[in-house]
Scaffold this motif. Structure first.
Motif, PDB file in Angstrom:
ATOM      1  N   VAL A   1       0.929  -1.306  -0.206  1.00 51.17           N
ATOM      2  CA  VAL A   1       0.136   0.031  -0.077  1.00 51.17           C
ATOM      3  C   VAL A   1       1.000   1.057   0.594  1.00 51.17           C
ATOM      4  O   VAL A   1       0.731   1.689  -0.820  1.00 51.17           O
ATOM      5  CB  VAL A   1      -0.949  -0.169   1.140  1.00 51.17           C
ATOM      6  N   GLU A   2       1.737   1.558   0.492  1.00 52.75           N
ATOM      7  CA  GLU A   2       2.430   2.429   1.128  1.00 52.75           C
ATOM      8  C   GLU A   2       3.531   2.482  -0.560  1.00 52.75           C
ATOM      9  O   GLU A   2       3.133   4.144  -0.632  1.00 52.75           O
ATOM     10  CB  GLU A   2       3.963   2.008   1.810  1.00 52.75           C
ATOM     11  N   THR A   3       4.221   1.664  -1.132  1.00 55.51           N
ATOM     12  CA  THR A   3       4.419   2.052  -2.496  1.00 55.51           C
ATOM     13  C   THR A   3       3.479   2.358  -3.376  1.00 55.51           C
ATOM     14  O   THR A   3       3.375   3.224  -4.126  1.00 55.51           O
ATOM     15  CB  THR A   3       5.156   0.313  -3.546  1.00 55.51           C
ATOM     16  N   ALA A   4       2.710   1.831  -4.062  1.00 61.09           N
ATOM     17  CA  ALA A   4       1.387   2.344  -3.783  1.00 61.09           C
ATOM     18  C   ALA A   4       1.055   3.550  -4.309  1.00 61.09           C
ATOM     19  O   ALA A   4       0.353   4.424  -4.726  1.00 61.09           O
ATOM     20  CB  ALA A   4      -0.168   1.697  -4.601  1.00 61.09           C
ATOM     21  N   PHE A   5       0.902   4.022  -2.023  1.00 58.91           N
ATOM     22  CA  PHE A   5       0.334   5.552  -2.441  1.00 58.91           C
ATOM     23  C   PHE A   5       1.695   6.907  -2.680  1.00 58.91           C
ATOM     24  O   PHE A   5       1.410   7.580  -3.784  1.00 58.91           O
ATOM     25  CB  PHE A   5       0.374   5.625  -0.556  1.00 58.91           C
ATOM     26  N   TYR A   6       2.893   6.064  -3.036  1.00 59.73           N
ATOM     27  CA  TYR A   6       3.882   6.712  -3.620  1.00 59.73           C
ATOM     28  C   TYR A   6       3.644   7.309  -4.971  1.00 59.73           C
ATOM     29  O   TYR A   6       4.095   7.924  -5.319  1.00 59.73           O
ATOM     30  CB  TYR A   6       4.704   6.888  -3.048  1.00 59.73           C
ATOM     31  N   ARG A   7       3.456   6.025  -5.398  1.00 64.33           N
ATOM     32  CA  ARG A   7       3.420   5.566  -6.425  1.00 64.33           C
ATOM     33  C   ARG A   7       2.084   6.425  -7.956  1.00 64.33           C
ATOM     34  O   ARG A   7       2.871   7.128  -8.675  1.00 64.33           O
ATOM     35  CB  ARG A   7       3.374   4.043  -7.432  1.00 64.33           C
ATOM     36  N   ALA A   8       1.318   6.407  -7.306  1.00 64.30           N
ATOM     37  CA  ALA A   8       0.398   6.900  -7.784  1.00 64.30           C
ATOM     38  C   ALA A   8      -0.853   7.989  -7.492  1.00 64.30           C
ATOM     39  O   ALA A   8      -1.535   8.437  -7.913  1.00 64.30           O
ATOM     40  CB  ALA A   8      -1.343   5.844  -8.196  1.00 64.30           C
ATOM     41  N   PHE A   9      -0.613   7.954  -5.898  1.00 66.22           N
ATOM     42  CA  PHE A   9      -1.552   8.875  -4.988  1.00 66.22           C
ATOM     43  C   PHE A   9      -0.809  10.355  -4.706  1.00 66.22           C
ATOM     44  O   PHE A   9      -0.985  11.370  -5.161  1.00 66.22           O
ATOM     45  CB  PHE A   9      -2.062   8.875  -4.546  1.00 66.22           C
ATOM     46  N   ALA A  10       0.668  10.257  -4.183  1.00 67.95           N
ATOM     47  CA  ALA A  10       1.469  10.893  -3.594  1.00 67.95           C
ATOM     48  C   ALA A  10       1.186  12.601  -4.889  1.00 67.95           C
ATOM     49  O   ALA A  10       1.690  13.632  -4.471  1.00 67.95           O
ATOM     50  CB  ALA A  10       3.545  11.177  -3.146  1.00 67.95           C
ATOM     51  N   MET A  11       1.913  12.315  -6.250  1.00 69.15           N
ATOM     52  CA  MET A  11       1.692  13.226  -7.622  1.00 69.15           C
ATOM     53  C   MET A  11       0.509  14.595  -7.181  1.00 69.15           C
ATOM     54  O   MET A  11       0.316  15.751  -7.080  1.00 69.15           O
ATOM     55  CB  MET A  11       2.288  13.035  -8.067  1.00 69.15           C
ATOM     56  N   GLN A  12      -0.684  14.013  -6.084  1.00 72.22           N
ATOM     57  CA  GLN A  12      -1.417  15.092  -6.098  1.00 72.22           C
ATOM     58  C   GLN A  12      -1.125  15.449  -4.688  1.00 72.22           C
ATOM     59  O   GLN A  12      -2.063  16.451  -5.080  1.00 72.22           O
ATOM     60  CB  GLN A  12      -3.187  13.481  -5.933  1.00 72.22           C
ATOM     61  N   CYS A  13      -0.777  15.776  -4.113  1.00 72.96           N
ATOM     62  CA  CYS A  13      -0.334  16.119  -2.884  1.00 72.96           C
ATOM     63  C   CYS A  13       0.513  17.799  -3.031  1.00 72.96           C
ATOM     64  O   CYS A  13       1.708  17.980  -3.601  1.00 72.96           O
ATOM     65  CB  CYS A  13       0.161  15.623  -2.134  1.00 72.96           C
ATOM     66  N   ASP A  14       0.062  18.629  -3.137  1.00 75.53           N
ATOM     67  CA  ASP A  14       0.523  20.182  -3.212  1.00 75.53           C
ATOM     68  C   ASP A  14       1.293  20.025  -1.621  1.00 75.53           C
ATOM     69  O   ASP A  14       0.730  19.911  -0.822  1.00 75.53           O
ATOM     70  CB  ASP A  14      -0.557  21.396  -3.165  1.00 75.53           C
TER      71      ASP A  14
END
Ligand SMILES: Nc1ncnc2c1ncn2[C@@H]1O[C@H](COP(=O)(O)OP(=O)(O)O)[C@@H](O)[C@H]1O
Ligand SMILES: [Mg+2]
Length: 298
Positions: free
Chosen positions: A47-60
């Motif tokens: 899950v942590e890997t998936a978060f950094y790969r696919a979601f983290a870039m949406q965080c401003d």
């Protein structure tokens, strides 16, 4: 294990390497069938890997997280390597044990922006229900609980939280230790790390757990209303910036009612995992009692 590595001739000079070796843990548990703790850990790193790969870039910059650089999963779920931006080089080099009133608000503001960013997210590849204490992943702790109303109503409390109309992504382990504070005095910015338990849920779970990580029972009781109001103001503001068409007052009404449920849910975990834990105090007891009273109609 967290390591800082200096790169020569690369775009970034310093990176953070999060290295997890689960091979020995897997050997210990082989053949035991359904080892829940091991499976929870394996899933948490996926899950942590998936978060950094696919979601983290949406965080401003209002809910700053490290940028993803690379990830590698060892064969047969034996371990993970995550390479991330070093937040210390990006001014977030300060860590806190005790926090000031302003820093508490900075963290709540981070949470509000994170929750606004991921409102109604599909959570693909993340936990379908976030937080490390989520009931379905903690049957052993539930079994270890003393018989009583909290144990009896554990499933109902969980169900109410999961049925909230407004679902977002919760960080899932948003304690003070997982926030990195700015080294520039009073610029009000914080960043967060440790996304092993990020998944869908009601934002109150993060807020209640964050408060439990930094306020005494007396402070939590005295400041509950002002901190919740601050959080909801920020949430409304951040949702408005994103032009998310939203019935905000319905969300606020629903989530405020779930704040005590989020506390009771976390207390359910603590009382099975560590019955004498300091967080099981008069404040959390009172909240849990109020939830039970509501559920029994007494
Ligand atoms: N990208 C990063 N930049 C700077 N510090 C980090 C970074 N990632 C982790 N850390 C530091 O290392 C600590 C442990 O990392 P974390 O991901 O929380 O691992 P654990 O699962 O062991 O708690 C964090 O609390 C933080 O202080
Ligand atoms: Mg951590």
């Amino acid at each position: 294990m967290i390591q800082r590595a200096r790169l020569i001739g690369a775009e970034r000079e310093e990176v953070i390497i999060k290295h997890i070796d689960l091979s020995s843990s897997r050997e210990n548990h082989r053949g035991w069938g359904g080892d829940i703790s091991h499976q929870r850990k394996v899933r948490s790193y996926q899950v942590e890997t998936a978060f950094y790969r696919a979601f983290a870039m949406q965080c401003d910059e209002h809910c700053r997280v490290p940028k993803f650089i690379a990830a590698h999963e060892k064969e047969d779920q034996g371990g993970w390597i995550l390479v991330l931006e070093d937040l210390d080089s990006a001014k977030f080099s300060s860590r806190k044990h005790g926090v000031t009133a302003a820093e508490i608000r900075d963290c709540l503001s981070w949470l509000a922006n994170f929750h606004a960013t991921f409102m109604n997210s599909d959570a693909l590849g993340l936990w379908s229900i976030g937080t490390y204490w989520h009931l379905a992943t903690r049957p052993d702790e539930l079994a270890a609980m003393e018989d009583g109303p909290l144990k009896e109503f554990a499933a109902e409390i969980d169900r109410r939280l999961n049925q909230t109309q407004s679902q977002t992504l919760v960080h899932g382990d948003a304690k003070v230790a997982n926030f990195c504070f700015s080294d520039r005095d009073d610029d009000g910015q914080v960043a967060a790390v440790d996304f092993q338990y990020v998944g869908r849920g009601c934002g109150m779970k993060d807020v209640a757990y964050f408060i439990s990580s930094c306020l005494s029972e007396k402070e939590a009781a005295e400041q509950q209303e002002s901190l919740l109001s601050f959080y909801f103001e920020r949430l409304q503001e951040f949702l408005a910036i994103r032009h998310i068409d939203f019935n905000f007052s319905a969300l606020e009404h629903e989530w405020r009612e779930l704040y005590p449920f989020a506390w009771a849910d976390f207390c359910r975990f603590l009382s099975g995992w560590s019955p004498g834990h300091w967080k099981l105090n008069n404040y959390s007891d009172r909240i849990t009692q109020s939830v039970i009273a509501q559920l029994t109609g007494s």
